[in-house]
Design a protein around this motif. Structure first.
Motif, PDB file in Angstrom:
ATOM      1  N   LEU A   2       0.999  -1.066  -0.090  1.00 11.33           N
ATOM      2  CA  LEU A   2      -0.081   0.146   0.021  1.00 11.33           C
ATOM      3  C   LEU A   2       0.880   1.165  -0.057  1.00 11.33           C
ATOM      4  N   ILE A   3       0.406   2.457  -0.719  1.00 12.99           N
ATOM      5  CA  ILE A   3       1.102   3.685  -0.474  1.00 12.99           C
ATOM      6  C   ILE A   3      -0.040   4.414  -0.432  1.00 12.99           C
ATOM      7  N   TYR A  45       4.816   4.147   2.536  1.00 12.90           N
ATOM      8  CA  TYR A  45       4.618   2.551   1.910  1.00 12.90           C
ATOM      9  C   TYR A  45       4.703   1.603   3.014  1.00 12.90           C
ATOM     10  N   VAL A  46       3.721   0.810   2.940  1.00 14.00           N
ATOM     11  CA  VAL A  46       3.567  -0.324   3.834  1.00 14.00           C
ATOM     12  C   VAL A  46       3.329  -1.811   3.118  1.00 14.00           C
ATOM     13  N   LEU A 105       9.039   5.900   4.720  1.00 11.39           N
ATOM     14  CA  LEU A 105       8.377   7.104   4.756  1.00 11.39           C
ATOM     15  C   LEU A 105       8.634   7.554   3.402  1.00 11.39           C
ATOM     16  N   LEU A 106       7.576   8.079   2.651  1.00 13.31           N
ATOM     17  CA  LEU A 106       7.743   8.792   1.582  1.00 13.31           C
ATOM     18  C   LEU A 106       7.591  10.299   1.396  1.00 13.31           C
ATOM     19  N   PRO A 142      15.374   7.348  10.025  1.00 12.34           N
ATOM     20  CA  PRO A 142      15.230   6.668   8.836  1.00 12.34           C
ATOM     21  C   PRO A 142      13.867   6.616   8.034  1.00 12.34           C
ATOM     22  N   THR A 143      14.429   6.018   6.673  1.00 13.43           N
ATOM     23  CA  THR A 143      13.281   6.170   6.058  1.00 13.43           C
ATOM     24  C   THR A 143      12.515   5.082   5.508  1.00 13.43           C
ATOM     25  N   THR A 144      13.266   3.766   6.076  1.00 14.89           N
ATOM     26  CA  THR A 144      12.519   2.239   5.854  1.00 14.89           C
ATOM     27  C   THR A 144      12.686   1.513   7.273  1.00 14.89           C
TER      28      THR A 144
END
Length: 139
Positions: free
Chosen positions: A9-10, A76-77, A106-107, A125-127
C-alpha cells in the motif's frame, strides 16, 4: 504449491499511531491509512474513491512507528492480511481485517499540516522492517 499473502500500500496516515505495550514486553502500534483511486463516471466527471486500511505494526516496528509516523504523512506499507475474531461486550462475535506490517517506508518526511512536530528528515530512517527472528505474533 505454497500460498502467498502479500499486501503493498502507498497512502496517507489517517491518524497518529496508537501504541500499546503488552505483557512480555511486546508492543503493537495501530493506525489507519487511506489509499485513493480516481476514475471518470459515465458523465465524464472525475470521481475519487478512498479506501481505509487498518494497520498493525508489532515490536520494533511499533516503536519506530510511534517515534516517526504522524497523521498526514505519505507512507509505503508492505505486509500481510489478517482477519481475527473477538467477542464484544454483548458477547457477539466480531471480525476485524487488518494489515500486519512487515515493512514501512516514509515517502514524505513530514505531514503537510504539522511540519514542525517531527525531527528533520536527515535524522529519521526512511525504511523500517520487522526483525526477522521476531516474525511470529504472540497469539
Amino acid at each position: 504449491m505454497a500460498s502467498v499473502n502479500k499486501v503493498i500500500l502507498i497512502g496517507h496516515l489517517g491518524k497518529d499511531p496508537e501504541v500499546r505495550h503488552l505483557e512480555g514486553g511486546n508492543s503493537v502500534a495501530n493506525f489507519t491509512m487511506a489509499t485513493n483511486e480516481y476514475y471518470k463516471d459515465k458523465q465524464g466527471t472525475r470521481v475519487e474513491r478512498t479506501e481505509w486500511h487498518t494497520i498493525a505494526a508489532w515490536r520494533n516496528l511499533a516503536e519506530l512507528a510511534e517515534k516517526y509516523l504522524r497523521k498526514g504523512q505519505q507512507v509505503y506499507v508492505e505486509g500481510r492480511i489478517r482477519t481475527r475474531q473477538y467477542q464484544d461486550k454483548d458477547n457477539q462475535t466480531r471480525y476485524v481485517t487488518e494489515i500486519v506490517a512487515e515493512e514501512i517506508s516514509l515517502l514524505s518526511s513530514r505531514p503537510a499540516a504539522e511540519a514542525g512536530q517531527l525531527a528533520p528528515a536527515a535524522e529519521a530512517p526512511t525504511t523500517f522492517r520487522q526483525e526477522p527472528e521476531l516474525d511470529q505474533l504472540p497469539f
